[in-house]
Design a protein around this motif. Sequence first.
Motif, PDB file in Angstrom:
ATOM      1  N   TRP A 183       0.858  -1.178   0.000  1.00 17.40           N
ATOM      2  CA  TRP A 183       0.000   0.000   0.000  1.00 17.40           C
ATOM      3  C   TRP A 183       0.898   1.233   0.000  1.00 17.40           C
ATOM      4  O   TRP A 183       1.706   1.424   0.907  1.00 17.40           O
ATOM      5  CB  TRP A 183      -0.912   0.001   1.219  1.00 17.40           C
ATOM      6  N   GLU A 184       0.768   2.045  -1.035  1.00 19.39           N
ATOM      7  CA  GLU A 184       1.555   3.269  -1.142  1.00 19.39           C
ATOM      8  C   GLU A 184       0.631   4.435  -0.806  1.00 19.39           C
ATOM      9  O   GLU A 184      -0.216   4.815  -1.606  1.00 19.39           O
ATOM     10  CB  GLU A 184       2.124   3.398  -2.561  1.00 19.39           C
ATOM     11  N   PRO A 185       0.771   5.003   0.397  1.00 17.37           N
ATOM     12  CA  PRO A 185      -0.256   5.942   0.881  1.00 17.37           C
ATOM     13  C   PRO A 185      -0.274   7.288   0.175  1.00 17.37           C
ATOM     14  O   PRO A 185      -1.325   7.933   0.124  1.00 17.37           O
ATOM     15  CB  PRO A 185       0.095   6.095   2.370  1.00 17.37           C
ATOM     16  N   ARG A 186       0.853   7.741  -0.368  1.00 15.72           N
ATOM     17  CA  ARG A 186       0.852   9.054  -1.014  1.00 15.72           C
ATOM     18  C   ARG A 186       0.058   9.035  -2.312  1.00 15.72           C
ATOM     19  O   ARG A 186      -0.736   9.953  -2.578  1.00 15.72           O
ATOM     20  CB  ARG A 186       2.289   9.507  -1.269  1.00 15.72           C
ATOM     21  N   SER A 187       0.254   8.005  -3.100  1.00 17.03           N
ATOM     22  CA  SER A 187      -0.496   7.888  -4.353  1.00 17.03           C
ATOM     23  C   SER A 187      -1.766   7.068  -4.186  1.00 17.03           C
ATOM     24  O   SER A 187      -2.538   6.940  -5.138  1.00 17.03           O
ATOM     25  CB  SER A 187       0.392   7.219  -5.412  1.00 17.03           C
ATOM     26  N   GLY A 225       2.182   0.915   6.279  1.00 16.36           N
ATOM     27  CA  GLY A 225       1.276   1.556   7.202  1.00 16.36           C
ATOM     28  C   GLY A 225      -0.108   0.937   7.276  1.00 16.36           C
ATOM     29  O   GLY A 225      -0.465   0.031   6.524  1.00 16.36           O
ATOM     30  N   PRO A 226      -0.932   1.461   8.200  1.00 14.16           N
ATOM     31  CA  PRO A 226      -2.290   0.957   8.376  1.00 14.16           C
ATOM     32  C   PRO A 226      -3.295   1.700   7.509  1.00 14.16           C
ATOM     33  O   PRO A 226      -3.084   2.845   7.115  1.00 14.16           O
ATOM     34  CB  PRO A 226      -2.556   1.257   9.854  1.00 14.16           C
ATOM     35  N   ARG A 227      -4.401   1.020   7.215  1.00 13.05           N
ATOM     36  CA  ARG A 227      -5.542   1.679   6.594  1.00 13.05           C
ATOM     37  C   ARG A 227      -6.779   0.841   6.877  1.00 13.05           C
ATOM     38  O   ARG A 227      -6.698  -0.345   7.208  1.00 13.05           O
ATOM     39  CB  ARG A 227      -5.358   1.884   5.105  1.00 13.05           C
ATOM     40  N   ALA A 228      -7.933   1.481   6.760  1.00 16.43           N
ATOM     41  CA  ALA A 228      -9.197   0.777   6.967  1.00 16.43           C
ATOM     42  C   ALA A 228      -9.376  -0.287   5.890  1.00 16.43           C
ATOM     43  O   ALA A 228      -9.007  -0.090   4.730  1.00 16.43           O
ATOM     44  CB  ALA A 228     -10.353   1.759   6.940  1.00 16.43           C
ATOM     45  N   PHE A 229      -9.934  -1.419   6.298  1.00 19.91           N
ATOM     46  CA  PHE A 229     -10.180  -2.500   5.348  1.00 19.91           C
ATOM     47  C   PHE A 229     -11.614  -2.449   4.854  1.00 19.91           C
ATOM     48  O   PHE A 229     -12.537  -2.129   5.602  1.00 19.91           O
ATOM     49  CB  PHE A 229      -9.930  -3.860   6.013  1.00 19.91           C
ATOM     50  N   ASP A 230     -11.791  -2.772   3.576  1.00 22.45           N
ATOM     51  CA  ASP A 230     -13.123  -2.970   3.029  1.00 22.45           C
ATOM     52  C   ASP A 230     -13.036  -3.967   1.886  1.00 22.45           C
ATOM     53  O   ASP A 230     -11.940  -4.316   1.428  1.00 22.45           O
ATOM     54  CB  ASP A 230     -13.757  -1.651   2.569  1.00 22.45           C
ATOM     55  N   ALA A 231     -14.177  -4.424   1.437  1.00 20.15           N
ATOM     56  CA  ALA A 231     -14.215  -5.452   0.396  1.00 20.15           C
ATOM     57  C   ALA A 231     -13.576  -4.967  -0.895  1.00 20.15           C
ATOM     58  O   ALA A 231     -12.996  -5.761  -1.648  1.00 20.15           O
ATOM     59  CB  ALA A 231     -15.654  -5.888   0.152  1.00 20.15           C
ATOM     60  N   ASP A 232     -13.682  -3.676  -1.169  1.00 19.57           N
ATOM     61  CA  ASP A 232     -13.103  -3.148  -2.408  1.00 19.57           C
ATOM     62  C   ASP A 232     -11.583  -3.293  -2.417  1.00 19.57           C
ATOM     63  O   ASP A 232     -10.981  -3.512  -3.475  1.00 19.57           O
ATOM     64  CB  ASP A 232     -13.487  -1.680  -2.593  1.00 19.57           C
ATOM     65  N   LEU A 233     -10.972  -3.155  -1.252  1.00 17.50           N
ATOM     66  CA  LEU A 233      -9.516  -3.280  -1.174  1.00 17.50           C
ATOM     67  C   LEU A 233      -9.082  -4.699  -1.528  1.00 17.50           C
ATOM     68  O   LEU A 233      -8.127  -4.897  -2.293  1.00 17.50           O
ATOM     69  CB  LEU A 233      -9.042  -2.914   0.235  1.00 17.50           C
ATOM     70  N   ALA A 234      -9.776  -5.680  -1.001  1.00 20.60           N
ATOM     71  CA  ALA A 234      -9.450  -7.070  -1.320  1.00 20.60           C
ATOM     72  C   ALA A 234      -9.676  -7.358  -2.802  1.00 20.60           C
ATOM     73  O   ALA A 234      -8.841  -8.004  -3.454  1.00 20.60           O
ATOM     74  CB  ALA A 234     -10.292  -8.014  -0.461  1.00 20.60           C
ATOM     75  N   ALA A 235     -10.786  -6.882  -3.330  1.00 18.52           N
ATOM     76  CA  ALA A 235     -11.069  -7.103  -4.747  1.00 18.52           C
ATOM     77  C   ALA A 235     -10.013  -6.446  -5.624  1.00 18.52           C
ATOM     78  O   ALA A 235      -9.604  -7.002  -6.657  1.00 18.52           O
ATOM     79  CB  ALA A 235     -12.456  -6.568  -5.085  1.00 18.52           C
TER      80      ALA A 235
END
Length: 302
Positions: A183-187, A225-235
């Motif tokens: 996960w690249e948080p800036r982009s 880093g951390p971020r909230a998880f949701d189904a879209d992220l897994a997909a």
Amino acid sequence: MAIGDVEPVPDSTDLYYVDTGMYEVEKYGSVYLVDAERPALVDTGIAADREAVFGMLDEVGVDDLAYVLPTHVHLDHAGGAGYLAERYPDATVMTHELGAPHLVDPSRLIEGTKAAVEDQWRFYDEPLPIEEDRVEGLTDGDEIDLGDRTLTVHHAPGHAPHQVMFHDDGDDALFVGDALGIWEPRSRTLRQTSPPSQFHLQKALDDVRTIEDIDPETVCFGHFGPRAFDADLAAEYKRVLVEWVEAIRQKRAELGDDEAVIDHFVEHTRMDEVWGARKARDEERLNTRGVLGYLDYVGDDA
């Protein structure tokens, strides 16, 4: 957040992470602290970045670390384990049972890492071996009691056979190692990670399905880093993996030469403005080589 900075994991209690400055790149390598009754460190970073990890432990006020928990024994996640074991003599080091022997005798791990990361080895310090009686192997379903919370172990072998994830029931946070990519948080970009020599597409997709089944509130990436998880992220990550492998498969069929395939993806990286040209090109080379090895293993037509 800059190299060496320590921040709490959002919406959590007593979870922290540090930017280790891995490969001298901001927002690429992160290590996590669970400041529980029995504190645990999840991942260690490469050995050369150990002072950033020590700094987090000192800043939070951890004097006695109970556990060091590499998600897997690739040296960007476990390279500092021996130095942490040396600094915290009462800590137990726990990782998947397939990887545990390599923390006791890291010689093969060093050899394999040098072959995999090539020129990036210049950023590493060699890991310290750990006494065998301080290392414990983990398997799927194991639980680690931290006193006021429990970490449950989930095997995630797609990135590497010795990878696990840790689910913190206290904050519903899942430490995913490399199982959900980079996960690249800036982009706000989710990138593949497919290093040689043990990446396996179908197992990696199964790992994402395991994450979907756990459905945590937060995912904590090794990169970054951390971020909230949701189904879209897994997909999204499943799509990224499939498209990445297919792109390399097609380019190999077109060019017929693996070095030409690697050069193509290195030259066409889109991450140079984020990580810098050196790291972006190194990353593409590493991940392309991993997929080519996977295709050799399963067959280009699989």
